[in-house]
Motif scaffolding. Sequence first.
Motif, PDB file in Angstrom:
ATOM      1  N   HIS A 175       2.135 -73.936  57.988  1.00 14.24           N
ATOM      2  CA  HIS A 175       2.554 -73.678  56.606  1.00 14.24           C
ATOM      3  C   HIS A 175       2.464 -74.946  55.758  1.00 14.24           C
ATOM      4  O   HIS A 175       1.941 -74.921  54.643  1.00 14.24           O
ATOM      5  CB  HIS A 175       3.990 -73.142  56.577  1.00 14.24           C
ATOM      6  CG  HIS A 175       4.124 -71.740  57.049  1.00 14.24           C
ATOM      7  ND1 HIS A 175       3.104 -70.835  57.006  1.00 14.24           N
ATOM      8  CD2 HIS A 175       5.205 -71.074  57.574  1.00 14.24           C
ATOM      9  CE1 HIS A 175       3.521 -69.671  57.491  1.00 14.24           C
ATOM     10  NE2 HIS A 175       4.782 -69.798  57.837  1.00 14.24           N
ATOM     11  N   TYR A 177       8.612 -65.090  51.343  1.00 18.09           N
ATOM     12  CA  TYR A 177       7.612 -66.148  51.195  1.00 18.09           C
ATOM     13  C   TYR A 177       7.094 -66.210  49.758  1.00 18.09           C
ATOM     14  O   TYR A 177       6.675 -67.280  49.305  1.00 18.09           O
ATOM     15  CB  TYR A 177       6.470 -65.960  52.193  1.00 18.09           C
ATOM     16  CG  TYR A 177       6.797 -66.449  53.574  1.00 18.09           C
ATOM     17  CD1 TYR A 177       6.590 -67.783  53.932  1.00 18.09           C
ATOM     18  CD2 TYR A 177       7.340 -65.605  54.538  1.00 18.09           C
ATOM     19  CE1 TYR A 177       6.899 -68.255  55.200  1.00 18.09           C
ATOM     20  CE2 TYR A 177       7.658 -66.063  55.803  1.00 18.09           C
ATOM     21  CZ  TYR A 177       7.438 -67.383  56.131  1.00 18.09           C
ATOM     22  OH  TYR A 177       7.756 -67.851  57.390  1.00 18.09           O
ATOM     23  N   THR A 227       1.070 -65.142  55.633  1.00 13.57           N
ATOM     24  CA  THR A 227       1.921 -64.461  56.607  1.00 13.57           C
ATOM     25  C   THR A 227       1.658 -62.961  56.550  1.00 13.57           C
ATOM     26  O   THR A 227       1.041 -62.450  55.611  1.00 13.57           O
ATOM     27  CB  THR A 227       3.432 -64.688  56.338  1.00 13.57           C
ATOM     28  OG1 THR A 227       3.867 -63.814  55.277  1.00 13.57           O
ATOM     29  CG2 THR A 227       3.744 -66.129  55.981  1.00 13.57           C
ATOM     30  N   HIS A 278       1.505 -67.059  48.012  1.00 13.50           N
ATOM     31  CA  HIS A 278       1.704 -66.453  49.319  1.00 13.50           C
ATOM     32  C   HIS A 278       0.637 -65.387  49.525  1.00 13.50           C
ATOM     33  O   HIS A 278       0.539 -64.425  48.752  1.00 13.50           O
ATOM     34  CB  HIS A 278       3.101 -65.810  49.398  1.00 13.50           C
ATOM     35  CG  HIS A 278       3.321 -64.994  50.632  1.00 13.50           C
ATOM     36  ND1 HIS A 278       4.051 -63.825  50.640  1.00 13.50           N
ATOM     37  CD2 HIS A 278       2.896 -65.187  51.918  1.00 13.50           C
ATOM     38  CE1 HIS A 278       4.074 -63.325  51.875  1.00 13.50           C
ATOM     39  NE2 HIS A 278       3.384 -64.135  52.662  1.00 13.50           N
TER      40      HIS A 278
END
Length: 302
Positions: A151, A206, A163, A223
């Motif tokens: 990350h 996220y 993700t 994200h």
Amino acid sequence: MRARAGSDRPLVLITGGTGTTGRAVAARLAAAGARVRTASRTAPAARDGVEHARFDWADAATHEGALRGADRVYLVAPAMVEDPSALMLPFVERALASGARRLVLLSASPVAEGSPGLGLVHRALRERAPEWTVLRPSWFMQNFIDPRHPHAAAIAGRGELTTATGGGRIGFVDTDDIAEVAARALLDGAPHNTSHVITGPEALSYDDVAAIVSRIAGRAIRHVRAGEEDARAYLVRAGIPSPYAAFLVSLDLAIRDGAEDRVTDVVQRVTGRAPRAFGDLARAHAHVFRGEPSARRGGPAA
């Protein structure tokens, strides 16, 4: 939080002594006056009040020396092993046979007692250890600032987080808060004899993390909501073994379905202070997200 005085001071063995929580726990215990022995495959930098033993989960010949004289043990699983119980359960038995009374296990919030892997170690501690605590922290905030983590590397390189969590939320926790709870569990006069689910003060998706980091970095961080196979392939490209990558993606899917959308009062209750919020940690490490040269030269922030 102080260790007993004189010859009654406990000797605490910290497996994973060079790792994220291990280093922080060792520092707290040494400052509290405990005798501390870190254990890992590589020796850490020398520190006052801390000794070191070479230790490898997969090499039983290293276990006796690490355990010698230890009456309390902090257990950190071997890295990137999908089922660590085969290595850890014999060590737990050996630790108890050698005289260790208090065992504290670093597990994880999604791992229930008795489930495969660390859940079996959890059950063994409850059934076998005279004094025990299982720490079940949520996802580490430091994953976004430690350059070794996919990350953090992706934020720095592409301005992305990838993700399979969708919009699922997580009670991200500062590893310093985990270390403080661990230190209390190891040194408090009365054993905790329980499992602690440890979270930060708020549950964030996220998407939320990307928005916070974008504001602090002054640049867009997004994200990427990946599907299961794309998320697994992304982790494999980042250097994570395929079986372990698949395991991590299964946790993402559980997050997507709401399994980690919770916060607890453990940090406040055990330590007497509130847990750190992600925004506060992100602001303290703004140089990392901005890609400043001093941040690139530095080591992991954990």
